[in-house]
Design an enzyme around this catalytic site. Structure first.
Site, PDB file in Angstrom:
ATOM      1  N   LYS A 183       0.849  -1.187   0.000  1.00  0.00           N
ATOM      2  CA  LYS A 183       0.000   0.000   0.000  1.00  0.00           C
ATOM      3  C   LYS A 183       0.887   1.239   0.000  1.00  0.00           C
ATOM      4  CE  LYS A 183      -1.904   2.969   2.147  1.00  0.00           C
ATOM      5  NZ  LYS A 183      -1.885   4.468   1.957  1.00  0.00           N
ATOM      6  N   GLU A 258       7.833   1.122  12.165  1.00  0.00           N
ATOM      7  CA  GLU A 258       9.032   1.966  12.127  1.00  0.00           C
ATOM      8  C   GLU A 258       8.519   3.397  12.075  1.00  0.00           C
ATOM      9  OE1 GLU A 258      11.448   4.508  11.327  1.00  0.00           O
ATOM     10  OE2 GLU A 258      11.442   3.757   9.262  1.00  0.00           O
ATOM     11  N   CYS A 292      13.301   9.951   8.769  1.00  0.00           N
ATOM     12  CA  CYS A 292      12.922   9.627  10.148  1.00  0.00           C
ATOM     13  C   CYS A 292      14.098   9.676  11.113  1.00  0.00           C
ATOM     14  CB  CYS A 292      12.279   8.242  10.196  1.00  0.00           C
ATOM     15  SG  CYS A 292      13.273   6.919   9.489  1.00  0.00           S
ATOM     16  N   GLU A 392       9.173  16.012  16.582  1.00  0.00           N
ATOM     17  CA  GLU A 392       9.720  15.757  15.246  1.00  0.00           C
ATOM     18  C   GLU A 392       9.154  16.773  14.261  1.00  0.00           C
ATOM     19  OE1 GLU A 392      10.505  11.940  12.352  1.00  0.00           O
ATOM     20  OE2 GLU A 392       8.525  12.100  13.281  1.00  0.00           O
TER      21      GLU A 392
END
Length: 517
Positions: A183, A258, A292, A392
């Site tokens: 996906k 993750e 990330c 973040e």
């Protein structure tokens, strides 16, 4: 469809189910934009709905028994050929990504395609080498552990590396005998949808590797589906939490997550200064900071701080000059992915300035009048409880603080719910290893930063993730361990005592007993 023939003038806009291009049963469509100027690329990208997901799962279930029993060497050859085809069509796939992501080919597209191909090859090599275990039988029982595929699995991947994540998720899934549903992100759908000719040319049977585009609603259908046995997701922490919740409330499917990071880079007085600066700059400006494990928190010991910040700022200025049109081969940094990402990063910068969270020494402004370009930005003297220090940002924004002692900086480094990556820069090997062991993160670089390797586990601690990708850890994550034990009764010739009684714990939790000579 046979030969690969996709380009920005011929975009793939159908789902891949059972080795065929099919129209989505869902009438809703996705709209995607080019981040270099905000223009519409397409407004008719398929959004897979419940019926589409059910059809893909049914095709995968039908394919699974034969795929599971396919000799490892044949699976290996298919995955290797698929890797070769990814590499062969790397420029075309990168262009299909670039038109909605804005990542230049030279600094990112080529790297991402090579990452995918090499990750597929690495996992292919395990097909006939992923062994089980046996344990001593001094207690009278021979215990054998096999790692068996789960069945239908899915990978929900992010927009920042849409082809690289194919290798990370499809590679171990297929190598261990699972069927796989990909996906892609709603922001970067086209490279994934272009894979059908490569899937078929590689020799994958129908139902083994399928692609469903969509948004969060499609991901929710996969995460909550009662016949999907594993979901591997890369993305934000809030979405990861929802996926874990849906997985547990449905069929308790296996989950690998993750998630985000706020990675600290700790620079000691005795570091190789040029090396430290280079790694810290590359690890926050690369891919315009949309990574990330970017080095978004930089802690510099007082003795070297002035020299470090001077070099750091100079390199940021050079990176700013390298921002430009991602279609130009000389461009190093492109725009942010879309308007929402631009608003997010700009919002962090504006609030930090308004709230006086730190001193902005470079960057912070939009570049140009159209597109989602932003200057790489540095804040110094950052308040420890400010959002730019704790949250973040996912853009080219770094916060820098000084520190006096190792004890002080380790406390600050670990005072977070993130735990994906960390780095330490020092010429003292003892301190380097000591600090590396004290970081509460899944990965640590010593005199380097923001790296991952096919052979080693990749993932985060705390809220940065659950489970690991890459290496043998990924193979185990896509399998269940089955323990078979045998008791040698011993005794006279003939009769039951000459047989081995075998007890196997199946996936349903029941024990099945049998006898073999």
């Amino acid at each position: 469809m046979g030969e690969f023939a996709f380009s920005r003038s011929n975009l793939p806009k159908q789902l891949i189910i059972n080795n065929e291009y099919v129209e989505s049963r869902n009438s809703k469509k996705l709209t995607v934009h080019n981040p270099k100027d905000g223009s519409v690329v397409a407004d008719d990208v398929p959004l897979a709905g419940e019926q589409d997901v059910d059809e893909a799962v049914a095709a995968a279930e039908k394919a699974f028994p034969a795929w599971k029993k396919t000799p490892p060497a044949l699976r290996r050859n298919m995955i290797m050929k698929f890797a070769d085809l990814i590499e062969k069509h790397g420029k075309e796939l990168a262009e299909l990504t670039r038109i909605t992501l804005g990542a230049p080919y030279g600094s990112f597209g080529a790297f991402e395609n090579q990452l995918c191909a090499e990750t597929l090859r690495y996992n292919a090599g395990w097909c006939d080498k992923f062994g089980g275990e046996s344990y001593p039988q001094e207690d009278g029982f021979l215990k054998i552990v096999r790692y068996e595929p789960l069945g239908v699995t899915a990978g929900i991947i992010p927009w920042n590396a849409p082809i690289g994540n194919v290798g990370l998720k499809a590679g171990p899934a297929l190598a261990t005998g699972n069927c796989f549903i990909l996906k892609p992100s709603e922001k970067t759908p086209f490279a994934g949808l272009a894979l059908l000719p490569l899937i078929k040319e590689a020799g994958f049977p129908p139902g083994v590797f399928q692609v469903l585009t969509g948004d969060g609603s499609t991901g929710a259908l996969l995460a909550s589906h009662m016949r999907i046995r594993k979901v591997s997701f890369t993305g934000s922490i809030p979405t990861g939490k929802r996926i874990q919740e849906m997985a547990s409330k449905s069929n308790l499917k296996r989950v690998t997550l993750e998630l985000g990071g706020k990675s600290p880079a700790v620079v000691f007085d005795d570091c190789n200064l040029d090396n430290a600066v280079t790694w810290c700059v590359n690890a926050i400006t690369g891919h315009s900071g949309q990574v990330c494990f970017a080095a978004s928190r930089v802690y510099v010991q007082e003795g070297v701080y002035d020299k470090f910040i001077e070099k750091y700022k100079t390199m940021f200025a050079e990176r700013t000059k390298a921002v430009g049109d991602p279609d130009n081969e000389s461009t190093i940094l492109g725009p942010l992915a879309d308007d929402s990402q631009f608003d997010r990063v700009s919002g962090f910068i504006n609030r930090a300035n308004e709230q006086k969270s730190g001193t902005m020494i470079i960057g912070g402004s939009r570049i140009g009048e159209k597109g989602y370009y932003i200057q790489p930005t540095i804040f110094t003297d950052v308040a420890i409880d400010s959002e730019i220090h704790t949250q973040e940002i996912f853009g080219p924004v770094a916060v820098v603080r000084t520190f006096k002692t190792e004890e002080e900086v380790m406390k600050i480094s670990n005072d977070t719910e993130f735990g994906l990556m960390a780095g330490v820069f020092t010429q003292d090997i003892n301190r380097g290893l000591r600090v590396a062991s004290e970081f509460e993160s899944g990965m640590v670089g010593v005199n380097c930063m923001s790296m991952m390797f096919n052979q080693a586990p990749f993932g985060g601690n705390k809220q940065s993730g659950v489970g690991r990708e890459s290496g043998i850890a990924a193979l185990k994550a896509f399998t269940d361990a089955k323990c078979s034990s045998g008791f040698e009764r011993g005794g006279g010739a003939g009769g039951l005592d000459d047989y081995l009684m075998v007890s196997t714990r199946e996936a349903d939790g029941d024990f099945h007993l049998g006898f073999v000579t």
